[in-house]
Each structure stands twice: as structure tokens, then as C-alpha cells.
Scaffold this motif. Structure first.
Motif, mmCIF file in Angstrom:
data_model
loop_
_atom_site.group_PDB
_atom_site.id
_atom_site.type_symbol
_atom_site.label_atom_id
_atom_site.label_comp_id
_atom_site.label_asym_id
_atom_site.label_seq_id
_atom_site.Cartn_x
_atom_site.Cartn_y
_atom_site.Cartn_z
ATOM 1 N N ALA A 189 5.417 -2.333 -5.708
ATOM 2 C CA ALA A 189 4.065 -2.714 -5.291
ATOM 3 C C ALA A 189 3.683 -4.067 -5.890
ATOM 4 C CB ALA A 189 3.064 -1.643 -5.704
ATOM 5 N N ILE A 190 4.009 -4.260 -7.180
ATOM 6 C CA ILE A 190 3.708 -5.530 -7.840
ATOM 7 C C ILE A 190 4.515 -6.658 -7.217
ATOM 8 C CG2 ILE A 190 3.955 -6.807 -10.012
ATOM 9 C CD1 ILE A 190 3.269 -4.111 -11.442
ATOM 10 N N GLU A 191 5.790 -6.408 -6.956
ATOM 11 C CA GLU A 191 6.646 -7.428 -6.336
ATOM 12 C C GLU A 191 6.097 -7.863 -4.982
ATOM 13 O OE1 GLU A 191 10.533 -5.738 -6.119
ATOM 14 O OE2 GLU A 191 10.888 -5.845 -8.289
ATOM 15 N N LEU A 192 5.445 -6.918 -4.284
ATOM 16 C CA LEU A 192 4.919 -7.200 -2.943
ATOM 17 C C LEU A 192 3.474 -7.673 -2.966
ATOM 18 C CD1 LEU A 192 6.526 -4.154 -1.116
ATOM 19 C CD2 LEU A 192 7.100 -6.565 -0.764
ATOM 20 N N GLY A 193 2.946 -7.927 -4.181
ATOM 21 C CA GLY A 193 1.635 -8.562 -4.263
ATOM 22 C C GLY A 193 0.459 -7.666 -4.589
ATOM 23 N N ASN A 194 0.722 -6.418 -4.978
ATOM 24 C CA ASN A 194 -0.386 -5.562 -5.409
ATOM 25 C C ASN A 194 -0.644 -5.834 -6.886
ATOM 26 O OD1 ASN A 194 -1.967 -3.464 -6.472
ATOM 27 N ND2 ASN A 194 -1.321 -2.055 -4.889
ATOM 28 N N TYR B 189 9.477 2.881 -10.254
ATOM 29 C CA TYR B 189 10.062 2.023 -9.219
ATOM 30 C C TYR B 189 9.009 1.674 -8.159
ATOM 31 C CZ TYR B 189 13.088 0.438 -5.431
ATOM 32 O OH TYR B 189 13.665 -0.297 -4.420
ATOM 33 N N GLY B 190 8.187 2.646 -7.798
ATOM 34 C CA GLY B 190 7.134 2.415 -6.813
ATOM 35 C C GLY B 190 6.124 1.386 -7.278
ATOM 36 N N LEU C 145 0.832 -1.211 0.000
ATOM 37 C CA LEU C 145 0.000 0.000 0.000
ATOM 38 C C LEU C 145 0.864 1.256 0.000
ATOM 39 C CD1 LEU C 145 -2.713 -1.041 2.614
ATOM 40 C CD2 LEU C 145 -2.996 -0.903 0.131
ATOM 41 N N TYR C 146 1.952 1.220 0.757
ATOM 42 C CA TYR C 146 2.848 2.372 0.803
ATOM 43 C C TYR C 146 3.465 2.631 -0.567
ATOM 44 C CZ TYR C 146 2.802 1.978 5.949
ATOM 45 O OH TYR C 146 2.443 1.933 7.267
ATOM 46 N N TRP C 147 3.918 1.564 -1.232
ATOM 47 C CA TRP C 147 4.599 1.741 -2.517
ATOM 48 C C TRP C 147 3.636 2.236 -3.600
ATOM 49 C CZ3 TRP C 147 9.526 2.328 -2.927
ATOM 50 C CH2 TRP C 147 10.381 1.744 -2.000
ATOM 51 N N THR C 148 2.377 1.804 -3.523
ATOM 52 C CA THR C 148 1.385 2.286 -4.491
ATOM 53 C C THR C 148 1.201 3.792 -4.357
ATOM 54 O OG1 THR C 148 0.241 0.162 -4.366
ATOM 55 C CG2 THR C 148 -0.964 1.994 -5.331
ATOM 56 N N ARG C 149 1.058 4.250 -3.113
ATOM 57 C CA ARG C 149 0.896 5.691 -2.902
ATOM 58 C C ARG C 149 2.185 6.442 -3.248
ATOM 59 N NH1 ARG C 149 -3.185 3.662 -0.300
ATOM 60 N NH2 ARG C 149 -5.031 4.923 0.195
ATOM 61 N N SER D 141 -0.924 1.791 -14.782
ATOM 62 C CA SER D 141 -0.149 2.993 -14.459
ATOM 63 C C SER D 141 1.329 2.772 -14.724
ATOM 64 C CB SER D 141 -0.364 3.387 -12.998
ATOM 65 O OG SER D 141 -1.711 3.749 -12.770
ATOM 66 N N ARG D 142 1.813 1.591 -14.351
ATOM 67 C CA ARG D 142 3.237 1.315 -14.600
ATOM 68 C C ARG D 142 3.524 1.277 -16.104
ATOM 69 N NH1 ARG D 142 6.880 -3.833 -14.389
ATOM 70 N NH2 ARG D 142 8.922 -2.818 -14.345
ATOM 71 N N ALA D 143 2.603 0.699 -16.874
ATOM 72 C CA ALA D 143 2.796 0.643 -18.326
ATOM 73 C C ALA D 143 2.897 2.049 -18.913
ATOM 74 C CB ALA D 143 1.640 -0.123 -18.968
ATOM 75 N N ASP D 144 2.022 2.958 -18.468
ATOM 76 C CA ASP D 144 2.032 4.329 -18.998
ATOM 77 C C ASP D 144 3.314 5.065 -18.625
ATOM 78 O OD1 ASP D 144 -0.427 3.764 -20.058
ATOM 79 O OD2 ASP D 144 -1.563 4.905 -18.555
#
Length: 462
Positions: free
Chosen positions: A362-367, A357-358, A337-341, A375-378
């Protein structure tokens, strides 16, 4: 004055501990040893319990009760074979001693042979005068094998015999909750309250059941009865505050949360809810004050950090929000949740590398939310990392097969990489699913709209 080890007027435990300090050997009768051993077992002082059992067996080698304590300690130390042998010997001497069956059941329980444990406990039930405790033990064994209906029935039998056993009451409600039997739980609690009208625990549990059913007025009434039954019941004030929030009565909720701060040590939960209430009332100064108190009280409570970050984000103070999410990450860098924000805020501030990087963290940690992949793709596209766009979206499509927004993006990325077969495949999937989303291609890959193949595919599916 010297302490006389053999003075019967002295307390047994004090005598025993003085004996250990002085290395003198004093005599204790078997009843004294039982009192000493039980005291140490109940207080978790296992080393002292072992010493007491050792000395007790030396002084009273034929005492069945002391041998039962010895068996209990052997089981605690996972010496199951020795315990079995000792219990078999005791069974020969006293075949109707319920405690022998209970300790044997304990061995089977600890070795995950729960059906055998249940059978032995049922035998003990026929022999014991303390049936409530045995029903409780049987209920726990059924919990271990996830037979919640049978567990519930045994805990009910326990509570019927001892209506002060609140652990059994909590376990009954746990079973109702697991079985999603909210109304049955309410009916049971109401029957219990007919016999025990001032049981604050039961009123509290009724309130929670009504809350889960979104019956907030009834929930509120139940928590008020809990408080009438015990006006120092902190949990009831907290739950009452939650209900009042749901009803939009924020000032009253604040009053209840503040009462908990007066009755007991402050909790991060109370601070957080106070912050939320003041925020709802538009009192920004007090809202942020209590959000900060939340993270000071419990730095590991992610809701506290997120509340502060969201507060500053709504104020459009993105640098301040970012500074707090960075502090949160210092405390717990494994919180998705922290990395997403963190990623959202860096994106807002046009720090694209940090944002990417955020999202990656987030994806690595299961989001695995769709928005995270998109959002990461863009961001990767903005950074010119087209191959990474493809890799990211292929991973995302494993979780969301044929997700139209991903399909348009990956199609555009494959066209940019001149991998036209794959591009065509994904563009066709996207157009079949929802041709109106072609706007994604127009916005992110405007140059592709001039290509003949793309125009022909759009014409075919529109």
C-alpha cells in the motif's frame, strides 16, 4: 444492372466507393467531392478522406474549398510547413476567407501557440457568418491556456448564437466549476432556462450545482424538471437517486435506479447504488446481490469490490472478505485501497506476515496515511523486525514530522536496538508534544518503563 459511375442520380459516396473497388476513374464535380470528403472526415475515415482529396485535387486543382480540405488533412498529419504554405497561397487568392484563418489557427493550436491561434480566430470572427463555431474554437483555446474566465465568456457567446450547442453549455459549466462559482453557474443556468424552459441538459446541470452546495431539495426539484423535459434521460434518474439517498429516502432512490436499468443497458454505477440503498435498508440479501452485479458489470470499479469486502467485514466474516479482496487484487494489483484492506483483514486473522506485506505494498503504491505507517510498524514489532520498524517510521516521519504516535514507537524501537541517543531524541520530541501518549510506550515496550533514563524523561515532561 450495372452501376454507372457517371450517373448523376447515384449518391456521391456510393459512386466513390464503387470506383475504389472497381479501379475505374469516375468524374465528380467539386461539390460532390466536398460532400464525400466531409463525410469521411466527420466519420473519422481518414484513409478514405486522403484518397478522396488526392483524386479531387487531380480533377479540380484550382478549387479553393478542396485545397482547404487538403490543408486540413496536412494539419491532421502534422505536416505543418506544407499546410502553412498552402494556406498562404490561398490567402493571396481569398484574403477574406474565414476558413483560411481557422485552419491557420488550427496549426498554431496544435503547436501550442495558443495566443497566436486566438488572434487568428478573432480575425476569422470578423469574416465568418458562422460566428457560433468560431466562438467555440476561441473558448477551447482559452481552456488550453487555463484562462477559464475568458473561455467561459466565449462559450457563452457561442450559446447565445446557438442555444442547441450543448457542448458549449457543458464547457460553460466546466469553467464555472473550475472557478468554484456554483451560485454564478446557477444564476446563468436559470437565465438560460427562462429562454429554454424544457432544456433537460440545463435542468440537469442546475441540479448538480445545487447538489454540490448541499441544497438537496432544490437539487431534487431540478432533476425532476429534467425528467419532465425528457422522461428517458438516464443521467437525471441517476442524479435524482443520489439526492434521494442524501435525503434518506432509499426506497425512492431504488425506484429511480431501477428505471435506469429499464431505459438503457445496466451500469455498474446503478448496481452499486442499488446495493448501497438495500444495505441501508437492512436488506442484506439484495445488497450483496447488487454488489456482485457491480463487479460482474465492471471488474475494474474498485468501489464494487470494496463494498463487498466491507459488507463481509461488518458481518465479521473476515475469511470471506479476504477471499474477495484477493480476487480484487488479481484484477488490479496496483490499487493501494485493495492492499490496505488486504492488510487489515490479515491482521484481523493474525496472519502477520501477509498483513505486513499488504501495508508495504500500500505504501509503495502511494498510500501515505498515518494509520498505514503505524499499523505496519506494530506488525513489524510483533514479527520482531525492530530495524524494519525504525526504517518504516523514519519514512513515515518524512510525511508527518513529529507525529506523536510515530515518535513514541520509533523511540521504543531505538531503545530496543540500544541506540540511546536517537531513542532519547525521539522520546523527548514525543513527550514535548503530548506526554499522555506515553501509554503507547507502556503497551508496546513495557520493559522500557523500568529504565532509569526513560523514567527521568517522563518525570521531566509530565
Amino acid at each position: 444492372m450495372e452501376f454507372n459511375l457517371n450517373n448523376d442520380d447515384d449518391l456521391s459516396i456510393e459512386k466513390f466507393e464503387l470506383m475504389l473497388k472497381t479501379n475505374e476513374v469516375g468524374f465528380f464535380d467539386s461539390d460532390e467531392f466536398e460532400e464525400i470528403i466531409e463525410h469521411y472526415l466527420e466519420n473519422g475515415k481518414m484513409a478514405l478522406a486522403r484518397k478522396a482529396i488526392h483524386l479531387a485535387m487531380n480533377q479540380h486543382p484550382s478549387s479553393v474549398n478542396l485545397k482547404l480540405f487538403h490543408a486540413e488533412m496536412l494539419i491532421f498529419d502534422d505536416k505543418f510547413e506544407l499546410a502553412h504554405e498552402l494556406l498562404d497561397e490561398l490567402h493571396e487568392l481569398q484574403p477574406h476567407n474565414s476558413e483560411i484563418f481557422i485552419q491557420k489557427a488550427n496549426i498554431f493550436s496544435k503547436t501550442e501557440q495558443h495566443e497566436k491561434a486566438i488572434n487568428l480566430l478573432n480575425d476569422a470572427l470578423q469574416l465568418t457568418d458562422d460566428k457560433a463555431d468560431v466562438y467555440n474554437l476561441i473558448g477551447m483555446e482559452f481552456l488550453f491556456i487555463e484562462d477559464y474566465s475568458s473561455a467561459k465568456l466565449n462559450f457563452m457567446q457561442c450559446l447565445e448564437l446557438d442555444d442547441t450547442d450543448y457542448s458549449a453549455l457543458y464547457n460553460i459549466i466546466y469553467c464555472f466549476d473550475f472557478l468554484q462559482e456554483n451560485q454564478q453557474a446557477i444564476d446563468f443556468l436559470n437565465m438560460f432556462l427562462n429562454k429554454n424552459p424544457y432544456c433537460e441538459v440545463a435542468w440537469h446541470q442546475v441540479g448538480k450545482q445545487y447538489f454540490d452546495l448541499k441544497m438537496y431539495e432544490k437539487s431534487l426539484a431540478a432533476f425532476e424538471f429534467a425528467i419532465i423535459s425528457d422522461d428517458h434521460f438516464v443521467g437525471a434518474y441517476l442524479e435524482k437517486g443520489k439526492v434521494l439517498e442524501k435525503l434518506g429516502r432509499y426506497n425512492e432512490a431504488i425506484e429511480n435506479y431501477q428505471i435506469t436499468l429499464e431505459l438503457d443497458d445496466p451500469t455498474s454505477f446503478a448496481y452499486l447504488r442499488l446495493g448501497k440503498c438495500f444495505n441501508k435498508l437492512g436488506n442484506s440479501e439484495l445488497a450483496i446481490k447488487y454488489f456482485k452485479k457491480t463487479i460482474n458489470e465492471d471488474p475494474l470499479l474498485d468501489k464494487g469490490w470494496i463494498s463487498i469486502v466491507d459488507y463481509y467485514s461488518k458481518q465479521l466474516n473476515y475469511p470471506k472478505a479476504l477471499s474477495y479482496i484477493e480476487k480484487a487484487i488479481e484484477v488490479d494489483g496496483e490499487n493501494a485501497l485493495y492492499w490496505t484492506r488486504y492488510a487489515h483483514l490479515n491482521k484481523r486473522l493474525n496472519f502477520f506476515e501477509e498483513a505486513e506485506y499488504g501495508y508495504r505494498k500500500a505504501i509503495e503504491l502511494g498510500n501515505y496515511e498515518q494509520e498505514t505507517w503505524l499499523s505496519r510498524a506494530d506488525i513489524l514489532l510483533a514479527l520482531g523486525e525492530t530495524e524494519a520498524v525504525v526504517s518504516n517510521l523514519n519514512y513515515g516521519l518524512e510525511f508527518y514530522p513529529q507525529q506523536v504516535e510515530m515518535e513514541y514507537r520509533i523511540a521504543g524501537a531505538y531503545y530496543k536496538l540500544n541506540q540511546k541517543v536517537k531513542a532519547r531524541f525521539h522520546l523527548q520530541n514525543a513527550l514535548k508534544t503530548d506526554p499522555e501518549y506515553i501509554i503507547i510506550l507502556e503497551e508496546l515496550f513495557p520493559e522500557l518503563m523500568k529504565e532509569k533514563e526513560v523514567k527521568d524523561l517522563i518525570a521531566r515532561y509530565s
